[in-house]
Design an enzyme around this catalytic site. Sequence first.
Site, PDB file in Angstrom:
ATOM      1  N   GLU A 294       0.250   0.674  -1.049  1.00  0.00           N
ATOM      2  CA  GLU A 294       0.649  -0.454  -1.904  1.00  0.00           C
ATOM      3  C   GLU A 294       0.771   0.328  -3.108  1.00  0.00           C
ATOM      4  OE1 GLU A 294       0.892  -3.402  -0.766  1.00  0.00           O
ATOM      5  OE2 GLU A 294       0.022  -3.072   1.209  1.00  0.00           O
ATOM      6  N   CYS A 328      -1.158  -3.708 -11.077  1.00  0.00           N
ATOM      7  CA  CYS A 328       0.238  -3.644 -10.480  1.00  0.00           C
ATOM      8  C   CYS A 328       0.947  -5.049 -10.366  1.00  0.00           C
ATOM      9  CB  CYS A 328      -0.065  -3.492  -8.777  1.00  0.00           C
ATOM     10  SG  CYS A 328      -1.355  -4.335  -8.160  1.00  0.00           S
TER      11      CYS A 328
HETATM   12  P1  NAD Z   1      -0.583   7.516  -9.453  1.00  0.00           P
HETATM   13  O1  NAD Z   1       0.479   7.281  -8.365  1.00  0.00           O
HETATM   14  O2  NAD Z   1      -0.296   8.287 -10.501  1.00  0.00           O
HETATM   15  O3  NAD Z   1      -1.824   7.976  -8.565  1.00  0.00           O
HETATM   16  C1  NAD Z   1      -2.105   7.396  -7.490  1.00  0.00           C
HETATM   17  C2  NAD Z   1      -3.167   8.369  -6.810  1.00  0.00           C
HETATM   18  O4  NAD Z   1      -2.415   9.300  -6.185  1.00  0.00           O
HETATM   19  C3  NAD Z   1      -4.232   9.316  -7.790  1.00  0.00           C
HETATM   20  O5  NAD Z   1      -5.366   9.443  -7.171  1.00  0.00           O
HETATM   21  C4  NAD Z   1      -3.371  10.549  -7.938  1.00  0.00           C
HETATM   22  O6  NAD Z   1      -4.533  11.704  -8.213  1.00  0.00           O
HETATM   23  C5  NAD Z   1      -2.838  10.831  -6.502  1.00  0.00           C
HETATM   24  N1  NAD Z   1      -1.733  11.651  -6.551  1.00  0.00           N
HETATM   25  C6  NAD Z   1      -0.635  11.850  -7.372  1.00  0.00           C
HETATM   26  N2  NAD Z   1       0.260  12.367  -7.152  1.00  0.00           N
HETATM   27  C7  NAD Z   1      -0.103  12.961  -5.749  1.00  0.00           C
HETATM   28  C8  NAD Z   1       0.318  13.761  -4.932  1.00  0.00           C
HETATM   29  N3  NAD Z   1       1.542  14.749  -5.178  1.00  0.00           N
HETATM   30  N4  NAD Z   1      -0.433  14.068  -3.507  1.00  0.00           N
HETATM   31  C9  NAD Z   1      -1.486  13.291  -3.449  1.00  0.00           C
HETATM   32  N5  NAD Z   1      -1.960  12.580  -4.426  1.00  0.00           N
HETATM   33  C10 NAD Z   1      -1.489  12.445  -5.438  1.00  0.00           C
HETATM   34  O7  NAD Z   1      -1.026   5.835  -9.914  1.00  0.00           O
HETATM   35  P2  NAD Z   1      -2.302   5.454 -10.782  1.00  0.00           P
HETATM   36  O8  NAD Z   1      -1.482   5.779 -12.187  1.00  0.00           O
HETATM   37  O9  NAD Z   1      -3.404   5.881 -10.542  1.00  0.00           O
HETATM   38  O10 NAD Z   1      -2.066   3.918 -10.611  1.00  0.00           O
HETATM   39  C11 NAD Z   1      -1.016   3.062 -11.284  1.00  0.00           C
HETATM   40  C12 NAD Z   1      -0.007   2.684  -9.912  1.00  0.00           C
HETATM   41  O11 NAD Z   1      -0.581   2.114  -9.028  1.00  0.00           O
HETATM   42  C13 NAD Z   1       0.946   1.660 -10.470  1.00  0.00           C
HETATM   43  O12 NAD Z   1       2.313   2.081 -10.042  1.00  0.00           O
HETATM   44  C14 NAD Z   1       0.587   0.400  -9.742  1.00  0.00           C
HETATM   45  O13 NAD Z   1       1.737  -0.604  -9.677  1.00  0.00           O
HETATM   46  C15 NAD Z   1       0.100   0.808  -8.616  1.00  0.00           C
HETATM   47  N6  NAD Z   1      -0.961  -0.236  -8.154  1.00  0.00           N
HETATM   48  C16 NAD Z   1      -0.590  -0.731  -6.905  1.00  0.00           C
HETATM   49  C17 NAD Z   1      -1.353  -1.725  -6.397  1.00  0.00           C
HETATM   50  C18 NAD Z   1      -0.741  -2.646  -5.353  1.00  0.00           C
HETATM   51  O14 NAD Z   1      -1.916  -3.197  -4.738  1.00  0.00           O
HETATM   52  N7  NAD Z   1       0.405  -2.657  -5.039  1.00  0.00           N
HETATM   53  C19 NAD Z   1      -2.692  -1.852  -7.039  1.00  0.00           C
HETATM   54  C20 NAD Z   1      -3.220  -1.153  -8.022  1.00  0.00           C
HETATM   55  C21 NAD Z   1      -2.228   0.153  -8.601  1.00  0.00           C
END
Ligand code: NAD
Length: 542
Positions: A294, A328
């Site tokens: 998501e 989100c």
């Molecule tokens: P992010 O993508 O920066 O990080 C999410 C997770 O991925 C973190 O734990 C991060 O450390 C990890 N990560 C980052 N790069 C990685 C890699 N190369 N390999 C493995 N893991 C990696 O997101 P964020 O800033 O924590 O959260 C915000 C984002 O999440 C926004 O885009 C928001 O829209 C989305 N979000 C979506 C929903 C939904 O239900 N659609 C819900 C909550 C947040």
Amino acid sequence: MPKGIYQIPYPDNEPINSYEPGSPELKSLLAKYDEMYNQSPIDVPMYIGGKEVRTNNKMPMSPPHDHAKVLGHFNYGDASHVQDAIDAALKAKKDWSDLPWEHRASIFIKAADLLAGPFRDKMNAATMLAQSKNVFQSEIDAACELIDFLKFNVHYMQEIYSTQPDSQDGVWNRLEYRPLEGFVFAISPFNFTAIAANLPASAAMMGNTVVWKPAESQMYSAQVIMELFKEAGLPDGVINMVTVDGPVAGDVVFKHKDFAGLHFTGSTGVFQHLWKEIGNNIGNYRSYPRIVGETGGKDFIMVHPSARPKQVSTAISRGAFEFQGQKCSAASRAYIPASMWEEVKGYVIEDVKSFKMGSPADTSNFITAVIDKRAFDKIAGYLDFIKEQKDAEIIVGGNYDDSKGYFIEPTVVVTSNPHFRTMEEEIFGPVMTVYVYEDDMFLETMQILNETSPYALTGSILSQDRYAIDLACKTLQDTAGNFYINDKPTGAVVNQQPFGGARGSGTNDKAGSQWNLIRWVSPRTIKETFVTPTNYRYPFLG
Ligand code: NAD
């Protein structure tokens, strides 16, 4: 094995505490916040096979609204810790998946009840400190949504297990909902404590064992989640929490032959990168991994000329700015008819100017800080960009200040260009961009909306005209996985509005529903024949 067809206690949504000034629940929560703010700095370990693992690489944790304050440190691991966590998950797998389901159910129902009671203040205060949520935003996330996820998912598990095929005379057909073969990798975002806990828990509930990597900016509340699961009796090794750099973790996990599924919530770019990594390794796996993600959104409010201006402005004020727009689902673009704009604009400016901004410990603050320096710089960069453009104007807000905490003023931008950059890109901050359209261009404006961004997470239509609502439902069918009529596009409740988006917003496996849980099992069909044939010849052979 079970000797009864058990019925779990029927769940209900957790009532939300209102935390009115002077109420006992507010006093109790603020006392816990003070206690946790002032306690000696804590040292958050990794949890691998039930053991607390610490390293020499300590990373500081500070509240986003008060970044000079060090709450403690978490221990940063490396590839060897990821390998240890996978080994621990695989070791725990047989006992856990063999455990009769009612015991798995009990553990997670117990976790929900502990959270509703003795853990409530601690989980809320940790979320206020780690993610800078105000008391209400913490309560609806860290307490209520997480309790709902835990209880309703157990209910959906029971529903899935009870979904069985037909059987004709002489035969009994059964579906056995096996956990996936291998381990599941859960990667969670910073913005919801409930999501952080639910990503590993939903897969574990169905009999899987999990390696969980929380976001670095959520570590303080992530630890409380592990304490909660431990207290509820979750056996060692079922959920293993590692705090390592994402790509380091991915490099070990995605090359492992027993990698069986990814449960991800976060940004679209990261998810697409992970999917490619999995694709590159597809020949190495025992099974095709489940990929559930998501991701981002560019969520909209579409307004018909028949809408009520005060309802429109309130949908914007709450939908765009609660938790500083870091949901989100947060509304970040609005399409408003010219005939109504002056009135709506007046109300929105009045609302935004009335917002108080500061620490969540002062409960009169509606707005607190954004999560960290990286987010602050990114959002500030957008505001600087907007200020230099000819086709957009900031009508309220637009300033930022990170001297004490990462504070960004809630900002409303008006643009004459429906494809202006902030109409298309996810900013993930308190920035709402408005496009004002001519009243007779309702349909054409929705067609533009539909083509404007790669996302399709949430959106809403505000209208008093039922034909306009119907037209919006049809025209905007594919623009949102969660669509709201006469409401803001945020605030999905478990078991009421299953949540998830399509297009660039994710695989739409609807968190908080049986459609999500079904991804964590691999059904085995069992056919049992009671009178087994003894002659190969069919009647037609004569
Ligand atoms: P992010 O993508 O920066 O990080 C999410 C997770 O991925 C973190 O734990 C991060 O450390 C990890 N990560 C980052 N790069 C990685 C890699 N190369 N390999 C493995 N893991 C990696 O997101 P964020 O800033 O924590 O959260 C915000 C984002 O999440 C926004 O885009 C928001 O829209 C989305 N979000 C979506 C929903 C939904 O239900 N659609 C819900 C909550 C947040």
